[in-house]
Design a protein around this motif. Structure first.
Motif, PDB file in Angstrom:
ATOM      1  N   LYS A 279       0.881  -1.205  -0.029  1.00  0.00           N
ATOM      2  CA  LYS A 279      -0.047   0.161   0.012  1.00  0.00           C
ATOM      3  C   LYS A 279       0.680   1.169  -0.012  1.00  0.00           C
ATOM      4  O   LYS A 279       1.835   1.346   0.596  1.00  0.00           O
ATOM      5  CB  LYS A 279      -0.873   0.027   1.234  1.00  0.00           C
ATOM      6  N   VAL A 280       0.559   2.337  -0.869  1.00  0.00           N
ATOM      7  CA  VAL A 280       1.129   3.502  -0.999  1.00  0.00           C
ATOM      8  C   VAL A 280       0.184   4.395  -1.001  1.00  0.00           C
ATOM      9  O   VAL A 280      -1.038   4.543  -1.618  1.00  0.00           O
ATOM     10  CB  VAL A 280       1.994   3.497  -2.050  1.00  0.00           C
ATOM     11  N   ARG A 281       0.322   5.605   0.118  1.00  0.00           N
ATOM     12  CA  ARG A 281      -0.447   6.781  -0.065  1.00  0.00           C
ATOM     13  C   ARG A 281       0.175   8.003  -0.243  1.00  0.00           C
ATOM     14  O   ARG A 281       1.274   8.307  -0.154  1.00  0.00           O
ATOM     15  CB  ARG A 281      -1.221   6.953   1.397  1.00  0.00           C
ATOM     16  N   VAL A 282      -0.516   8.814  -1.331  1.00  0.00           N
ATOM     17  CA  VAL A 282       0.025   9.970  -1.943  1.00  0.00           C
ATOM     18  C   VAL A 282      -0.919  11.171  -1.520  1.00  0.00           C
ATOM     19  O   VAL A 282      -1.970  11.068  -1.659  1.00  0.00           O
ATOM     20  CB  VAL A 282       0.178  10.093  -3.460  1.00  0.00           C
ATOM     21  N   GLN A 283      -0.542  12.186  -0.898  1.00  0.00           N
ATOM     22  CA  GLN A 283      -0.967  13.401  -0.409  1.00  0.00           C
ATOM     23  C   GLN A 283      -0.313  14.647  -0.766  1.00  0.00           C
ATOM     24  O   GLN A 283       0.825  14.783  -0.671  1.00  0.00           O
ATOM     25  CB  GLN A 283      -1.434  13.402   0.910  1.00  0.00           C
ATOM     26  N   TRP A 284      -1.115  15.502  -1.409  1.00  0.00           N
ATOM     27  CA  TRP A 284      -0.780  16.852  -1.954  1.00  0.00           C
ATOM     28  C   TRP A 284      -1.433  17.789  -1.184  1.00  0.00           C
ATOM     29  O   TRP A 284      -2.731  17.624  -0.588  1.00  0.00           O
ATOM     30  CB  TRP A 284      -0.889  17.209  -3.185  1.00  0.00           C
ATOM     31  N   ASP A 285      -0.771  19.030  -0.792  1.00  0.00           N
ATOM     32  CA  ASP A 285      -1.481  20.168  -0.230  1.00  0.00           C
ATOM     33  C   ASP A 285      -0.814  21.555  -0.496  1.00  0.00           C
ATOM     34  O   ASP A 285       0.349  21.413  -1.191  1.00  0.00           O
ATOM     35  CB  ASP A 285      -1.380  20.187   1.320  1.00  0.00           C
ATOM     36  N   CYS A 286      -1.196  22.602  -0.155  1.00  0.00           N
ATOM     37  CA  CYS A 286      -0.486  23.854  -0.677  1.00  0.00           C
ATOM     38  C   CYS A 286      -0.658  24.854   0.433  1.00  0.00           C
ATOM     39  O   CYS A 286      -1.828  24.935   0.896  1.00  0.00           O
ATOM     40  CB  CYS A 286      -0.951  24.387  -1.864  1.00  0.00           C
ATOM     41  N   GLY A 288       0.230  28.081   0.334  1.00  0.00           N
ATOM     42  CA  GLY A 288       0.279  29.389  -0.238  1.00  0.00           C
ATOM     43  C   GLY A 288       1.521  29.731  -1.052  1.00  0.00           C
ATOM     44  O   GLY A 288       1.732  30.495  -1.624  1.00  0.00           O
ATOM     45  N   ALA A 289       2.686  29.229  -0.240  1.00  0.00           N
ATOM     46  CA  ALA A 289       3.993  29.452  -0.614  1.00  0.00           C
ATOM     47  C   ALA A 289       4.719  28.308  -1.138  1.00  0.00           C
ATOM     48  O   ALA A 289       5.765  28.284  -1.827  1.00  0.00           O
ATOM     49  CB  ALA A 289       4.837  30.080   0.541  1.00  0.00           C
ATOM     50  N   ASN A 290       4.381  27.008  -0.699  1.00  0.00           N
ATOM     51  CA  ASN A 290       4.998  25.621  -1.082  1.00  0.00           C
ATOM     52  C   ASN A 290       3.949  24.756  -1.371  1.00  0.00           C
ATOM     53  O   ASN A 290       2.835  24.732  -1.089  1.00  0.00           O
ATOM     54  CB  ASN A 290       5.811  25.196   0.106  1.00  0.00           C
ATOM     55  N   LEU A 291       4.378  23.731  -2.250  1.00  0.00           N
ATOM     56  CA  LEU A 291       3.630  22.620  -2.495  1.00  0.00           C
ATOM     57  C   LEU A 291       4.180  21.447  -1.624  1.00  0.00           C
ATOM     58  O   LEU A 291       5.265  21.273  -1.248  1.00  0.00           O
ATOM     59  CB  LEU A 291       3.952  21.974  -3.875  1.00  0.00           C
ATOM     60  N   LEU A 292       3.263  20.822  -0.824  1.00  0.00           N
ATOM     61  CA  LEU A 292       3.529  20.010   0.415  1.00  0.00           C
ATOM     62  C   LEU A 292       2.935  18.585  -0.224  1.00  0.00           C
ATOM     63  O   LEU A 292       1.987  18.568  -0.471  1.00  0.00           O
ATOM     64  CB  LEU A 292       2.937  20.325   1.608  1.00  0.00           C
ATOM     65  N   MET A 293       3.873  17.676  -0.404  1.00  0.00           N
ATOM     66  CA  MET A 293       3.908  16.339  -0.691  1.00  0.00           C
ATOM     67  C   MET A 293       4.193  15.395   0.250  1.00  0.00           C
ATOM     68  O   MET A 293       5.237  15.535   0.922  1.00  0.00           O
ATOM     69  CB  MET A 293       4.586  16.048  -1.931  1.00  0.00           C
ATOM     70  N   GLY A 322      13.900  22.435  -3.349  1.00  0.00           N
ATOM     71  CA  GLY A 322      12.910  22.246  -2.329  1.00  0.00           C
ATOM     72  C   GLY A 322      13.952  21.171  -1.143  1.00  0.00           C
ATOM     73  O   GLY A 322      14.996  21.011  -1.351  1.00  0.00           O
ATOM     74  N   HIS A 323      13.097  20.516  -0.150  1.00  0.00           N
ATOM     75  CA  HIS A 323      13.665  19.745   0.560  1.00  0.00           C
ATOM     76  C   HIS A 323      12.857  18.458   1.023  1.00  0.00           C
ATOM     77  O   HIS A 323      11.712  18.564   0.860  1.00  0.00           O
ATOM     78  CB  HIS A 323      14.289  20.622   1.606  1.00  0.00           C
ATOM     79  N   ILE A 324      13.534  17.788   1.591  1.00  0.00           N
ATOM     80  CA  ILE A 324      12.881  16.270   1.811  1.00  0.00           C
ATOM     81  C   ILE A 324      13.208  15.777   3.362  1.00  0.00           C
ATOM     82  O   ILE A 324      14.280  15.976   3.635  1.00  0.00           O
ATOM     83  CB  ILE A 324      12.960  15.161   0.716  1.00  0.00           C
ATOM     84  N   ALA A 325      12.279  15.284   3.958  1.00  0.00           N
ATOM     85  CA  ALA A 325      12.339  14.785   5.267  1.00  0.00           C
ATOM     86  C   ALA A 325      11.750  13.304   5.213  1.00  0.00           C
ATOM     87  O   ALA A 325      10.664  13.166   4.625  1.00  0.00           O
ATOM     88  CB  ALA A 325      11.921  15.487   6.247  1.00  0.00           C
ATOM     89  N   VAL A 326      12.689  12.329   5.733  1.00  0.00           N
ATOM     90  CA  VAL A 326      12.591  10.800   5.649  1.00  0.00           C
ATOM     91  C   VAL A 326      12.416  10.464   6.814  1.00  0.00           C
ATOM     92  O   VAL A 326      13.176  10.330   7.696  1.00  0.00           O
ATOM     93  CB  VAL A 326      13.508  10.161   4.502  1.00  0.00           C
ATOM     94  N   ALA A 337       8.171  13.420   3.264  1.00  0.00           N
ATOM     95  CA  ALA A 337       7.762  14.786   3.441  1.00  0.00           C
ATOM     96  C   ALA A 337       8.399  15.660   2.732  1.00  0.00           C
ATOM     97  O   ALA A 337       9.624  15.794   2.704  1.00  0.00           O
ATOM     98  CB  ALA A 337       7.503  15.057   4.891  1.00  0.00           C
ATOM     99  N   ILE A 338       7.702  16.097   1.515  1.00  0.00           N
ATOM    100  CA  ILE A 338       8.574  16.793   0.420  1.00  0.00           C
ATOM    101  C   ILE A 338       7.909  18.383   0.183  1.00  0.00           C
ATOM    102  O   ILE A 338       6.690  18.543   0.242  1.00  0.00           O
ATOM    103  CB  ILE A 338       8.603  16.194  -1.052  1.00  0.00           C
ATOM    104  N   VAL A 339       8.900  19.183   0.414  1.00  0.00           N
ATOM    105  CA  VAL A 339       8.208  20.681   0.128  1.00  0.00           C
ATOM    106  C   VAL A 339       8.897  21.268  -0.713  1.00  0.00           C
ATOM    107  O   VAL A 339       9.934  21.430  -0.813  1.00  0.00           O
ATOM    108  CB  VAL A 339       8.503  21.494   1.719  1.00  0.00           C
TER     109      VAL A 339
END
Length: 417
Positions: A279-286, A288-293, A322-326, A337-339
């Motif tokens: 199972k893999v879950r993909v979520q996007w949000d925004c 206002g200044a960044n795309l949050l994945m 951008g930057h990523i936290a694993v 978590a990708i910004v």
């Protein structure tokens, strides 16, 4: 008339097109289509990292007469995705017949002076294949192309903004002067005010369109991601869940939308090949200044810093500034978590590329990057149009570029590059 079926020669030409350098694809595509549909020029606007990378070949008068805003309007006027339209564009003092083909991934093909042959289905099918190939090629290529796209987008927008501010100030000054009570000719002043006001409104409208023609609603970008993944994951055992982004999120710049989809596509394909991931879950949000994945799997949670998957993701996220936290938890899976910032970083012109250009050639290429055509460059620099064409030819030769757009992309790079 029955649909034209591609023959062996056509298919061999299409295969050959897939092996040429990216800058030669417009010429090869034009050559491939010419026996079936005569045309004098070809322009493509691909759905790649820049959200609209333009390339062209053919009649210079037509190519130079079609602006970025013209192409944007054509895309906006498309009745649907995967459509072919025949219409006409104002080029110079007259109308030129055109054919527009809209691929399923949003890429646009524009043909000038198309012949009467009824081959719309063949053109659309061919363009779909080429457009999807170009998208895949960009996805799998070096992340450096994302850096160039971000830098070029930032410089282009800065130039447009400065140009708009300059002309807005001029028009506002003229408007204030013409409203002055010290002027006696009331009728002339009234008419001048009307003209100046109309010009100001037109300029602001053009600027607003220039700001938005490379943007994509976050919900549309996410829906395209789902469409891209659906045929790939259909026959795999992994359950991919999509959490929809908010409908009121800020539109994404084209290079961010494309880059984000490329990152998620590559990540999902890698994860679905792992036997322990179901199972893999993909979520996007925004915000206002960044795309949050956010991408989360239920695997072993053993992705190390040196894993091929994390290297792939990190390289492309960095390319988008951008930057990523694993967070990998053994036995519980991995969460990424990708910004990605929506606004491009500041950029500079690559000094090594500029080194071979003369001062006049630098002036010309900077005006080209600001959206000026030959006639306006000639007026701005006080030279003839033929002299401008001479400088452009020398610039292309020195940079090894096949088109103006490629020359501009060569010049720009991320300020950290």
């Amino acid at each position: 008339m029955a649909m034209v079926q591609p023959n062996g020669s056509f298919l061999r030409g299409l295969v050959g097109l897939m092996s040429v350098p990216a800058r030669d694809i417009p010429r090869e595509l034009s050559t491939l289509l010419a026996p079936h549909l005569a045309h004098s020029a070809l322009i493509i606007l691909t759905a790649d990292a820049a959200g609209g990378q333009r390339q062209e070949v053919g009649d210079a008068a037509f190519v130079e007469g079609v602006t970025a805003l013209d192409l944007d309007q054509i895309r906006r006027d498309a009745p649907k995705v995967e459509a072919v339209q025949r219409t006409a564009l104002h080029i110079g003092d007259g109308l030129r017949p055109t054919l527009h083909a809209h691929a399923r991934n949003g890429a646009l093909l524009l043909l000038a002076d198309p012949g009467p042959q009824d081959v719309d289905d063949l053109v659309l099918s061919t363009w779909n294949i080429v457009a999807l190939y170009l998208q895949k090629r960009a996805d799998e290529g070096s992340p450096r192309y994302l850096q160039h796209a971000r830098a070029a987008a930032g410089m282009r927008m800065d130039a447009l903004t400065e140009l708009a501010d300059e002309y807005s100030t001029t028009l506002e000054s003229v408007l204030a002067t013409l409203r002055s009570s010290r002027l006696d000719d009331t009728t002339a002043r009234t008419r001048a005010i009307t003209l100046a006001s109309g010009g100001l409104v037109h300029l602001r409208t053009a600027t607003d369109r220039a700001r938005t023609f490379t943007e994509e609603p976050v919900t549309t970008a996410f829906a395209r991601l789902q469409d891209d993944l659906r045929p790939i994951t259909r026959y795999r055992d992994t359950d991919v869940q999509f959490i929809e982004p908010p409908v009121d999120g800020r539109p994404l710049p084209g290079e961010v939308a494309h880059g984000a989809r490329a990152v998620v596509r590559g990540t999902i394909l890698a994860l679905t090949d792992l036997p322990d991931v179901s199972k893999v879950r993909v979520q996007w949000d925004c915000d206002g200044a960044n795309l949050l994945m956010n991408v989360r799997d239920d695997g072993k949670g053993d992705h190390s810093e040196s894993s091929v998957l994390l290297r792939f993701v990190r390289e492309r996220v960095r390319a988008l500034d951008g930057h990523i936290a694993v967070d990998a938890t053994p036995g519980w899976g991995t969460e990424m978590a990708i910004v990605i910032p929506l606004d491009p970083p500041s950029s500079v012109i690559v000094t090594s590329a500029m080194a071979n250009l003369s001062p006049r050639e630098i002036q010309v290429i900077e005006l080209l990057a600001s959206g000026y055509r030959n006639r306006l460059i000639a007026e701005r620099l006080g030279i003839s149009e033929n002299t401008v064409k001479f400088h452009v030819s020398r610039i292309l030769r020195k940079l090894g570029a096949a088109s103006r757009s490629e020359a501009i992309s060569i010049l720009y790079a991320d300020h950290r590059g």
